[in-house]
Design an enzyme around this catalytic site. Structure first.
Site, short mmCIF file in Angstrom:
data_model
loop_
_atom_site.label_atom_id
_atom_site.label_comp_id
_atom_site.label_asym_id
_atom_site.label_seq_id
_atom_site.Cartn_x
_atom_site.Cartn_y
_atom_site.Cartn_z
N THR A 43 2.59 -1.98 4.41
CA THR A 43 3.16 -0.67 4.15
C THR A 43 2.11 0.39 4.39
O THR A 43 0.95 0.10 4.66
CB THR A 43 3.66 -0.56 2.70
N SER A 88 0.71 2.10 2.27
CA SER A 88 -0.25 2.18 1.17
C SER A 88 -1.05 0.90 1.02
O SER A 88 -1.98 0.86 0.24
CB SER A 88 0.49 2.47 -0.15
N CYS A 89 -0.70 -0.13 1.75
CA CYS A 89 -1.39 -1.41 1.59
C CYS A 89 -1.57 -2.07 2.93
O CYS A 89 -0.60 -2.44 3.57
CB CYS A 89 -0.62 -2.34 0.65
N GLY A 90 -2.81 -2.23 3.36
CA GLY A 90 -3.07 -2.83 4.65
C GLY A 90 -3.33 -4.31 4.60
O GLY A 90 -3.55 -4.94 5.62
N CYS A 140 -1.33 -6.61 2.53
CA CYS A 140 -0.28 -7.31 1.83
C CYS A 140 -0.09 -8.69 2.45
O CYS A 140 -0.18 -8.86 3.65
CB CYS A 140 1.02 -6.53 1.91
#
Length: 282
Positions: free
Chosen positions: A112, A114-116, A118
């Protein structure tokens, strides 16, 4: 090709007054990254610098370490059912002999904005062994005064943020505070990947005498990307995570957080900060 910004109609309320007006928003579209024809990851990003983004992502995954590891990057034609090109799918071809770790090939990740990272199963899984260990010799030294100037220099270089207010940014500075490159994206990890990917494409890895400045928090994922590129100093305007501090300490990277005005916290690698001895208190 997707645009960096888009226009949308909004209802604006200011002090009780209601009006209708167009607003400029940052664009967000998915990018699928394929490695030698195999789907690898999908990330939500701001269109632009897609090839650099893909290359930087693969540096952080330990697949690429030098420009010679990369054969080419192309947009995939016929990515849709009707055969049209969305410019939202890229295929990265590696040079012969480039090792492709099983953990990378087996992992098909949705990331996402906001999260590289995951989908990583554990802390050990993301502590990829870098081919660019931090080795700034002689050691890079920066003053608190120089660090204090970097957030304003980063902000001044954010062209799209001025129009949208909705983008993260990452910038590379040299040890004298000169801006080397800056990238913006809806995802802070994408902005860093774009910087690192451009450095790889230009043959400038490792980034052993640079400071990475990010407009947000210093998460573990950003610390890992800095380590994989050989960056000795990571500075952020907001807080670091505990894992980011642990990684910085383990790898010898300097980590600075809450960099606002003349105030900052140094969480690791304080030997690179040129402090006046008399000013340091326990």
């Amino acid at each position: 090709m997707g645009r960096v910004t888009e226009r949308r109609k909004v209802i604006r309320i200011r002090d009780g007054a209601v009006s209708t007006r167009p607003d400029t928003l940052v664009a967000e579209e998915p990018l699928e990254i394929r490695l030698n024809g195999k789907p690898l990851a999908i990330t939500m990003r701001t269109p632009g610098d897609d090839f650099a983004l893909a290359a930087g992502f693969l540096v952080s995954e330990g697949v690429l370490a030098a420009a010679s590891d990369l054969r080419n990057i192309v947009y995939c034609a016929g990515a849709t059912a009707d055969g049209s090109n969305t410019y939202n799918v890229v295929d990265v071809s590696t040079a012969p002999g480039v090792a492709l770790p099983d953990i990378t090939l087996e992992r098909n990740v949705y990331t996402t904005s906001s999260c590289g990272l995951c989908g990583k199963a554990s802390l050990d899984a993301v502590r990829t062994t870098t081919r660019h260990p931090i080795a700034d010799t002689p050691p890079l030294r920066v003053t608190p005064e120089l660090l204090a100037e970097l957030p304003d220099r980063l902000r001044a270089a954010q062209r799209v943020f001025d129009r949208t207010g909705g983008l993260h940014a990452a910038a590379l500075f040299d040890e004298h505070g000169e801006l080397l490159d800056v990238r913006e994206d809806v995802g802070r990890h994408n902005a860093v990947d774009k910087l690192v990917g451009r450095a790889l494409q230009s043959g400038n890895l490792p980034l052993s005498r640079t400071v990475l400045m990010v407009s947000g928090r210093a998460s573990f994922e950003l610390a890992q990307k800095a380590v994989m590129a050989g960056i000795p100093v990571l500075a952020a305007v907001s807080a670091p995570s505990s894992l980011a501090v642990d990684l910085a300490a383990e790898t010898g990277m300097t980590l600075v957080g809450f960099l606002r005005g003349s105030s900052m916290n140094v969480y690791a690698g304080e030997e690179r900060i040129a402090l006046r001895a008399a000013a340091v208190r326990a």
